[in-house]
Design an enzyme around this catalytic site. Sequence first.
Site, PDB file in Angstrom:
ATOM      1  N   GLU A 278       0.834  -1.205   0.000  1.00  0.00           N
ATOM      2  CA  GLU A 278       0.000   0.000   0.000  1.00  0.00           C
ATOM      3  C   GLU A 278       0.875   1.264   0.000  1.00  0.00           C
ATOM      4  OE1 GLU A 278      -3.323  -0.517   2.505  1.00  0.00           O
ATOM      5  OE2 GLU A 278      -4.015   1.541   2.335  1.00  0.00           O
ATOM      6  N   GLU A 281       1.948   1.649  -3.454  1.00  0.00           N
ATOM      7  CA  GLU A 281       0.794   2.073  -4.268  1.00  0.00           C
ATOM      8  C   GLU A 281       0.544   3.571  -4.086  1.00  0.00           C
ATOM      9  OE1 GLU A 281      -2.930   0.398  -2.991  1.00  0.00           O
ATOM     10  OE2 GLU A 281      -3.988   1.032  -4.797  1.00  0.00           O
ATOM     11  N   CYS A 298      -8.647  -2.175   4.212  1.00  0.00           N
ATOM     12  CA  CYS A 298      -8.485  -3.419   4.982  1.00  0.00           C
ATOM     13  C   CYS A 298      -9.671  -3.756   5.861  1.00  0.00           C
ATOM     14  CB  CYS A 298      -7.205  -3.415   5.798  1.00  0.00           C
ATOM     15  SG  CYS A 298      -6.742  -1.837   6.430  1.00  0.00           S
ATOM     16  N   SER A 318      -7.631   1.606  -2.022  1.00  0.00           N
ATOM     17  CA  SER A 318      -6.393   0.899  -2.313  1.00  0.00           C
ATOM     18  C   SER A 318      -6.759  -0.443  -2.922  1.00  0.00           C
ATOM     19  CB  SER A 318      -5.621   0.674  -1.008  1.00  0.00           C
ATOM     20  OG  SER A 318      -4.657  -0.327  -1.199  1.00  0.00           O
ATOM     21  N   LYS A 357     -15.210  -9.964   8.751  1.00  0.00           N
ATOM     22  CA  LYS A 357     -14.162 -10.805   8.152  1.00  0.00           C
ATOM     23  C   LYS A 357     -14.721 -12.151   7.704  1.00  0.00           C
ATOM     24  CE  LYS A 357     -10.499  -8.140   8.606  1.00  0.00           C
ATOM     25  NZ  LYS A 357      -9.761  -7.692   7.414  1.00  0.00           N
ATOM     26  N   GLU A 360     -15.914 -11.280   4.400  1.00  0.00           N
ATOM     27  CA  GLU A 360     -14.799 -10.980   3.491  1.00  0.00           C
ATOM     28  C   GLU A 360     -14.173 -12.253   2.923  1.00  0.00           C
ATOM     29  OE1 GLU A 360     -11.033  -9.529   5.179  1.00  0.00           O
ATOM     30  OE2 GLU A 360     -10.988  -7.985   3.636  1.00  0.00           O
ATOM     31  N   GLU A 365     -13.603 -12.403  -4.775  1.00  0.00           N
ATOM     32  CA  GLU A 365     -12.263 -11.860  -5.076  1.00  0.00           C
ATOM     33  C   GLU A 365     -11.171 -12.572  -4.281  1.00  0.00           C
ATOM     34  OE1 GLU A 365     -14.815 -10.082  -3.857  1.00  0.00           O
ATOM     35  OE2 GLU A 365     -15.147  -8.242  -5.005  1.00  0.00           O
ATOM     36  N   CYS A 502     -10.128  -1.718  15.016  1.00  0.00           N
ATOM     37  CA  CYS A 502     -10.423  -3.140  15.287  1.00  0.00           C
ATOM     38  C   CYS A 502     -10.530  -3.467  16.763  1.00  0.00           C
ATOM     39  CB  CYS A 502      -9.356  -4.015  14.671  1.00  0.00           C
ATOM     40  SG  CYS A 502      -9.418  -3.949  12.895  1.00  0.00           S
TER      41      CYS A 502
HETATM   42 FE1  HC0 Z   1      -8.232  -5.600  11.910  1.00  0.00          FE
HETATM   43 FE2  HC0 Z   1      -6.700  -5.804   9.950  1.00  0.00          FE
HETATM   44  S1  HC0 Z   1      -6.367  -4.357  11.645  1.00  0.00           S
HETATM   45  S2  HC0 Z   1      -8.833  -5.058   9.783  1.00  0.00           S
HETATM   46  O1  HC0 Z   1      -9.253  -4.352  12.485  1.00  0.00           O
HETATM   47  O2  HC0 Z   1      -5.747  -3.969   8.005  1.00  0.00           O
HETATM   48  O3  HC0 Z   1     -10.474  -7.472  11.905  1.00  0.00           O
HETATM   49  O4  HC0 Z   1      -7.121  -6.387  14.520  1.00  0.00           O
HETATM   50  O5  HC0 Z   1      -6.887  -8.190  11.349  1.00  0.00           O
HETATM   51  O6  HC0 Z   1      -7.074  -7.892   7.839  1.00  0.00           O
HETATM   52  O7  HC0 Z   1      -3.905  -6.605  10.183  1.00  0.00           O
HETATM   53  C1  HC0 Z   1      -9.654  -6.782  12.027  1.00  0.00           C
HETATM   54  C2  HC0 Z   1      -7.641  -6.096  13.586  1.00  0.00           C
HETATM   55  C3  HC0 Z   1      -7.181  -7.093  11.196  1.00  0.00           C
HETATM   56  C4  HC0 Z   1      -6.894  -7.098   8.595  1.00  0.00           C
HETATM   57  C5  HC0 Z   1      -4.936  -6.371  10.078  1.00  0.00           C
HETATM   58  C6  HC0 Z   1      -6.161  -4.670   8.689  1.00  0.00           C
END
Ligand code: HC0
Length: 573
Positions: A278, A281, A298, A318, A357, A360, A365, A502
């Site tokens: 990133e 990028e 993310c 991104s 997640k 996700e 993808e 997070c």
């Molecule tokens: Fe997160 Fe992540 S920081 S989104 O909040 O970027 O869920 O802890 O794991 O993938 O690394 C969540 C937390 C993750 C991802 C990371 C990001």
Amino acid sequence: MVNLTIDGEKVQVPKGTTVLEAARKIGKKIPTLCFLKGVNEIGACRMCVVEVKGARALQAACVYPVSEGMEVYTNTPAVREARKVTLELLLSDHNLECPTCVRNLNCELQKLAEELGIKSIRFTGEKHKAKYDDFSPSIVRDTSKCILCRRCVSACHNVQGVGVISPNHRGFETMVAPVYDLSLAEVACVNCGQCIIACPVGALKEKDDTDKVWQALQDPEKHVIVQIAPAVRVSLGEEFGLGRGAIVTKKIPAALRRLGFDRVFDTDFAADLTIMEEGHEFLERLEHGGKLPLITSCSPGWIKFCEHYYPEFLENLSTCKSPQQMFGAVAKTYYAQKMGIDPSKIFVVSIMPCTAKKYECQRPEMRSSGYQDVDAVLTTREISRMLREAGINLAAMPDEEFDEPLGISTGAGAIFGATGGVMEAALRTVYEVVTGNELENIEFTSVRGVEGIKEATVEINGMKINVAVAHGLANARKLLDRVKNKEAEYHFIEIMACPGGCVGGGGQPILSADERFDVDYRAVRGNAIYEVDREMPLRKSHENPAVQQLYKEFLGKPLSEKSHELLHTHYTS
Ligand code: HC0
Ligand code: SF4
């Protein structure tokens, strides 16, 4: 200041204080149910009623403001009886399957029944027609448990600016649900789970994937590996009686090995990898006139929000996949090759503070290895249930290290777990890559903290880079509207769906409204994340030796063809 008495005790508080707050100041706890500080302050459930001298009826303490000379009584027979009647009526229409409920022993209704000394329920009668909705990949609704407190509604509308759940129908038929009683999977829910952590009971919960993981662990054919997200290391301990924000980074590998995982790895490794991609990028877009501001990608709740509500910003996202997904793609290609393991036999589990997640990892993808890159996602709460079921007490675990190579990380990877962390990690690397000089102070404190929107200007090689950070989607809305209306101009924006980032994710341990009254648990966990960073020997992603090795042995360089194939995507829907 305003002077009043509560149960005969004098108290002085600022104007505008509620009776509930004033009572807490002198150590008196008035019971509440619909109240959730800063989220839902609507005085609807009437559990917090008190007598106010001169007032005609009992008043809801959570919304009743103090006034000079007021006399409040919190513990009269009338007050106690009114609260009991309210509670018994709620219990009479509740699916009382406490021992098998996901919130057993962490339920505000159950706790109130115990605290108010409910021994029997005087009212019996019809129960409302309930719906069990488990079509969403992330969120399960069970309205047989719903007490219509509206905390989830406020979280979804006000905190997240999404608003896909509301009270439908009227009177006894009232049900908190998406429009036309559709499933959450059929409306523009972003799977963030903020409704779950606002719910006082078991009406909302994550989709349980623990069975999938138990099965994989028992399958001798499978090589089962696990990654843990940055924010989990400062929250899982809470489920085992350690304090809020306790740092358990080294206890987690010990516990997960004992649970049967073949290798214990770290999402922080992939967060470092994300920064490499990133950061480059960003520089590429900056140098070659690409679409700016670049916006981080993310947080899957944020991505879905962008797709539904701000598609005009999709090109700003991104192209980097999230660290969880980069991890999966690398595990089933590079790691599989290096270890000589057939990738079809590798089962990748993620332990995340996040319910989105789960969604996700199922997106189309996310199959660049030729398989679903991440097979199962467990929330912090689910892994704590599995550990307890296996009799593993995290608190009693010895310190152990993550496995190599995908368990090697830097402090920059760790701070991803707090709002502003991705931005700070990126700036640490971008600065050094561009200038070739070592950063004197690597701590970008202006992007830290729990303020909803943060801004900073960072000078790199004489160029002023404007950055902004938003967490909680209602804040993201405000920030994006400012950009849209040309009221602000940025080069780089970090957006995380959950308030606090997070650490405040929808899959994290749930605190009661009572605990949330005095403690900003997101700030506590966030501070712990920065402590994790300070203790790391390496604190910049580009210094991660395992990431460097990955480039040398497999990817070539950041933004290489191979990187694009495995680690990048375009969100277009
Ligand atoms: Fe997160 Fe992540 S920081 S989104 O909040 O970027 O869920 O802890 O794991 O993938 O690394 C969540 C937390 C993750 C991802 C990371 C990001
Ligand atoms: Fe709203 Fe998030 Fe809950 Fe969906 S998961 S209903 S978007 S709070």
